[in-house]
Write an enzyme that holds these catalytic residues in place. Structure first.
Site, PDB file in Angstrom:
ATOM      1  N   CYS A 103       0.846  -1.193   0.000  1.00 11.44           N
ATOM      2  CA  CYS A 103       0.000   0.000   0.000  1.00 11.44           C
ATOM      3  C   CYS A 103       0.892   1.258   0.000  1.00 11.44           C
ATOM      4  O   CYS A 103       1.616   1.496  -0.968  1.00 11.44           O
ATOM      5  CB  CYS A 103      -0.948  -0.073   1.201  1.00 11.44           C
ATOM      6  SG  CYS A 103      -2.133   1.263   1.375  1.00 11.44           S
TER       7      CYS A 103
ATOM      8  N   HIS B 143      -7.826  -4.431  -3.061  1.00 12.70           N
ATOM      9  CA  HIS B 143      -6.682  -3.821  -2.398  1.00 12.70           C
ATOM     10  C   HIS B 143      -6.407  -4.492  -1.054  1.00 12.70           C
ATOM     11  O   HIS B 143      -7.318  -4.753  -0.286  1.00 12.70           O
ATOM     12  CB  HIS B 143      -6.963  -2.328  -2.179  1.00 12.70           C
ATOM     13  CG  HIS B 143      -5.770  -1.552  -1.728  1.00 12.70           C
ATOM     14  ND1 HIS B 143      -4.787  -1.165  -2.596  1.00 12.70           N
ATOM     15  CD2 HIS B 143      -5.403  -1.095  -0.511  1.00 12.70           C
ATOM     16  CE1 HIS B 143      -3.860  -0.494  -1.935  1.00 12.70           C
ATOM     17  NE2 HIS B 143      -4.212  -0.445  -0.658  1.00 12.70           N
TER      18      HIS B 143
ATOM     19  N   ASP C 229      -9.171  -3.707  -7.510  1.00 17.29           N
ATOM     20  CA  ASP C 229      -8.694  -2.701  -6.547  1.00 17.29           C
ATOM     21  C   ASP C 229      -9.290  -1.342  -6.920  1.00 17.29           C
ATOM     22  O   ASP C 229      -8.961  -0.788  -7.971  1.00 17.29           O
ATOM     23  CB  ASP C 229      -7.168  -2.648  -6.601  1.00 17.29           C
ATOM     24  CG  ASP C 229      -6.572  -1.775  -5.503  1.00 17.29           C
ATOM     25  OD1 ASP C 229      -7.296  -0.901  -4.971  1.00 17.29           O
ATOM     26  OD2 ASP C 229      -5.383  -1.948  -5.189  1.00 17.29           O
TER      27      ASP C 229
END
Length: 245
Positions: free
Chosen positions: A132, A212, A179
């Site tokens: 991330c 994600h 995502d």
């Protein structure tokens, strides 16, 4: 947060009930979680946190996984004592929170960690893995630190730089097909530009159906249908590091 140009909120996912096998140390001006393999190694990996900070058990679990595969793993506090994002925080304040925590403003911390690994751990081969926020930071390292041997950027992209595709070390990019934070059109641009401009080995891999955070924020026992993708992505990470380190 994984896209430097348009950072968006992300869910914390499944928090692992996990204490960690390593120890917390002070490395110059920052704290870090450090875990060493069972046998001596001159290979080390810098594990870069997501927005939820260096103490998130999920990230320490990944560091311990790397140590179990023969690497000295160090997960530094790249926020340098500033509070990480909390799931209870107001997303409308996210941009203000991010202002002094840019994933492209970490040179001082990376330099300190590199010194520690070389001088105190005897590391001769150093890699980087980030998730991330840390995925974006790993992409940034690939543009700035040629002494690093290999990197794995997990759902993170540096976009707002002209040299974003001129990688200095082999880098694997991992994304989820669904995502919402890094849509496929952005992944497509990254892949095409790397093919055009990048002179070192690289790979962009998209996992069908994944969202994600799936590599480190989804528990396999809670998400059995996602287990094959989680395990494959983690194996890809380890294989990439092994290939170049």
């Amino acid at each position: 947060m994984a896209n430097e140009a348009r950072p968006c909120p992300c869910e914390i996912g499944d928090q692992i009930e996990y204490g960690g096998l390593g120890q917390e140390l002070q490395i110059e001006h920052i704290q870090a979680y450090v875990v060493k393999p069972a046998t001596a190694s001159d290979k080390a990996v810098i594990v870069i946190q997501d927005i939820f900070g260096w103490q998130l058990p999920n990230t320490r679990y990944m560091a311990d996984m790397l140590a179990a595969n023969g690497y000295i793993a160090v997960c530094p506090d790249f926020f340098v004592g500033k509070a990480p994002w909390s799931p209870s925080d107001d997303w409308s304040t996210f941009q203000a929170w991010l202002e002094d925590k840019k994933p492209t403003n970490i040179n001082k911390e990376v330099d300190a960690v590199l010194r520690f690994l070389k001088e105190q751990c005897g590391a001769k081969h150093i890699g980087a893995v980030g998730f991330c926020w840390g995925g974006t930071a790993t992409h940034y390292l690939a543009l700035q630190f040629p002494e690093v041997r290999a990197g794995v950027s997990v759902y993170g992209i540096v976009k707002e730089r002209e040299d974003s595709y001129e990688l200095k070390f082999p880098t694997l990019f991992i994304f989820g097909e669904k995502d919402p934070i890094i849509p496929l059109d952005q992944v497509g641009v990254l892949e095409s530009k790397l093919k055009e401009k990048c002179t070192v080995d690289h790979q962009v891999k998209i996992f069908p159906g994944q969202t994600h955070g799936f590599v480190h924020r989804k528990r396999e026992d809670v998400n059995p249908s996602d287990k094959p993708s989680i395990q494959e992505a983690r194996s890809d990470m380890l294989n990439w590091l092994s290939k170049y380190m």
